[in-house]
Design an enzyme around this catalytic site. Structure first.
Site, PDB file in Angstrom:
ATOM      1  N   CYS A  79       0.830  -1.206   0.000  1.00 33.27           N
ATOM      2  CA  CYS A  79       0.000   0.000   0.000  1.00 33.27           C
ATOM      3  C   CYS A  79       0.866   1.258   0.000  1.00 33.27           C
ATOM      4  CB  CYS A  79      -1.007  -0.046   1.141  1.00 33.27           C
ATOM      5  SG  CYS A  79      -2.387   1.100   0.908  1.00 33.27           S
ATOM      6  N   HIS A 185      -3.779  -4.937  -0.011  1.00 31.09           N
ATOM      7  CA  HIS A 185      -3.304  -5.512   1.249  1.00 31.09           C
ATOM      8  C   HIS A 185      -3.433  -7.027   1.206  1.00 31.09           C
ATOM      9  CE1 HIS A 185      -2.841  -1.842   3.703  1.00 31.09           C
ATOM     10  NE2 HIS A 185      -3.731  -1.348   2.866  1.00 31.09           N
ATOM     11  N   GLU A 187      -2.373  -9.060   3.288  1.00 31.36           N
ATOM     12  CA  GLU A 187      -2.603  -9.541   4.657  1.00 31.36           C
ATOM     13  C   GLU A 187      -4.045  -9.336   5.088  1.00 31.36           C
ATOM     14  OE1 GLU A 187      -1.347  -6.705   3.854  1.00 31.36           O
ATOM     15  OE2 GLU A 187      -1.721  -5.160   5.378  1.00 31.36           O
TER      16      GLU A 187
END
Lengths: 209, 253
Positions: A79, A185, A187
């Site tokens: 990001c 993202h 994650e």
């Protein structure tokens, strides 16, 4: 050992949890000395470009990241971290980035879809990226995006994959050799995102050894 | 094309998941972790946690819950309730939240929106507006869990939040909230030309058709409470309906 750069701008807990889930040993990197203990660095990021660059410089991490990659060690940006790889950004006035990948960071146009680009989008390989193993891994996957600015790489082969925001094609993955950036993202993108992160880490560690 | 967002909201009065009606009364439903795990497995896009007693205590009590959930649930989540300052936002993000929702604190000091956006970026700062319709036909925001009147006009306030850089605006109709009778679209439709950030609707969803209504009317997503907690519909059912009407949603994995 993976180093997760702690420069006051990242959601470190989510990434820490993801790396724990993936069984990758990691440490938080807060100083230039600690970068030397790592085989791969991850630059996370949530917040403004200007704030991010200022924090990297203030903590002495700016130069050590540049040294790390010039010794051919791998770096992943997520990001804001991915955006900081570029030469500059126009957020809050022109601000210099790390200059690792040629190009700039510009604001998403709000003409055909609202800004920030928020939500799950399908990521597709960009035409020039067919040679990158990363493009096959990421193609057709759904990832979570939340951003108002995006990277515009100058070199076509640095653009690995994109998503769509309204009628615009928006950079999703960039790569230059040992440096990989994700605008989304991984994650926060469920099991597929964790899998992508895992494959990218393994691919980069193999690539650079 | 933008993907329509399906977000679950968990109101928490630690240690319980709770649900009220019109923001009042709290019925205990169980362990929030069990509900969150279930929604994650069902493929929810995002989860928003709300600490419903934070404003009474002057702080959020959910940091440890968020911490625990962020180790097992890898989709975005937001934390709201009792977020009053930049320091509170740091704590929320450090504990694993991806963004915060601010309501009362923004009404009391709108510059908090600008300050937070400057430090954390728009994507971290959602503004929640809990509103009711007046006899004049206008809408007004309430705050402190609906106990205080703002005396503001909701359209003007939302436009101001958008101008100040809010990453998204969440509209909760207090009149519809908990009723399962469908969303209020009126205020949202009035706001669409006056805002540039994503608009999410919340309050009153009772079935998948209510969700579809928000999607075909151009909203960015919905936040669902009762309908999922009481199993009136499921994420799969909603996804199937939206897909059948050519609304882009994240596919089942």
């Amino acid at each position: 050992m993976i180093g997760l750069i702690n420069y006051g701008c990242g959601n470190l807990r989510s990434l820490s949890n993801a790396l724990t889930r993936l069984n990758h040993p990691f440490m938080l990197v807060c100083s230039p000395e600690e970068t030397k203990l790592c085989d791969l660095l991850i630059l996370p990021g949530v917040g403004s470009f200007q704030h991010g660059m200022k924090n990297l410089v203030d903590k002495g991490l700016h130069d050590s990241i540049l040294e790390f990659v010039s010794s051919n060690k791998p770096l992943i940006g997520i990001c804001l971290g991915c955006q900081l790889f570029m030469d500059s950004s126009s957020e809050f006035g022109l601000c210099k980035g790390l200059g690792l990948i040629p190009g700039s960071v510009v604001r998403l146009p709000s003409s055909s879809e609202r800004v920030p680009n928020t939500g799950w989008k399908q990521v597709v390989s960009s035409d020039c990226s067919t040679l990158s193993p990363l493009s096959k891994i990421v193609d057709q996957s759904w990832m979570y995006f939340v951003h108002s600015y995006y990277c515009q790489p100058l070199v076509p082969s640095n653009l690995v994959a994109h998503c769509h925001h309204g009628t615009n094609q928006v950079t999703a993955v960039i790569q230059s050799g040992n440096i990989v950036g994700f605008q989304f993202h991984p994650e926060k993108s469920g099991d597929r995102g964790l899998d992508l992160l895992n494959q990218t880490i393994n691919y980069l560690l193999d690539f650079t050894h | 094309m933008s993907t329509f967002r399906l977000i679950s909201r968990l109101d928490v009065k630690p240690p319980f998941l709770v649900k009220g009606v019109h923001l009042e009364g709290v019925r205990k439903l169980g362990d929030p972790v069990v509900f969150a795990d279930d929604y994650y497995l069902q493929g929810i896009d995002e989860i928003y946690y709300q600490d419903v007693v934070a404003s009474l205590y002057g702080r959020s009590n959910l940091y440890s819950l968020v911490n625990d959930l962020s180790s097992r649930i890898f989709v975005p989540f937001a934390l709201g309730g009792g977020i009053r300052s930049v320091d509170d936002i740091y704590m929320a993000l450090d504990s694993g939240a991806d963004k915060v929702t601010i309501n009362s604190a923004a009404i009391l000091d709108p510059s908090l929106i600008n300050k937070s956006v400057h430090i954390f970026g728009s994507q971290c700062v959602s503004v929640a507006i809990e509103y009711t319709k007046l006899s004049t036909g206008k809408w007004t925001p309430l705050y402190h869990s609906g106990r205080e009147k703002s005396h503001l006009d909701a359209v003007a306030w939302a436009a101001e939040c958008s101008d100040r850089g809010a990453g998204e605006i969440i509209l909760t109709s207090i009149d519809r909230e908990g009723t399962k009778k469908g969303l209020d679209l009126e205020l949202g439709l009035e706001l669409q030309p006056n805002t540039s950030c994503p608009l999410l609707l919340h309050g009153g969803i009772g079935n998948a058709e209510h969700v579809l209504e928000a999607a075909v009317n151009g909203f960015s997503g919905v936040i669902i409470s009762s309908a999922l907690h009481f199993r009136l519909t499921s994420i799969s059912q909603i996804r199937t309906l939206l897909t059948s009407r050519n609304i882009s949603v994240r596919p089942a994995s």
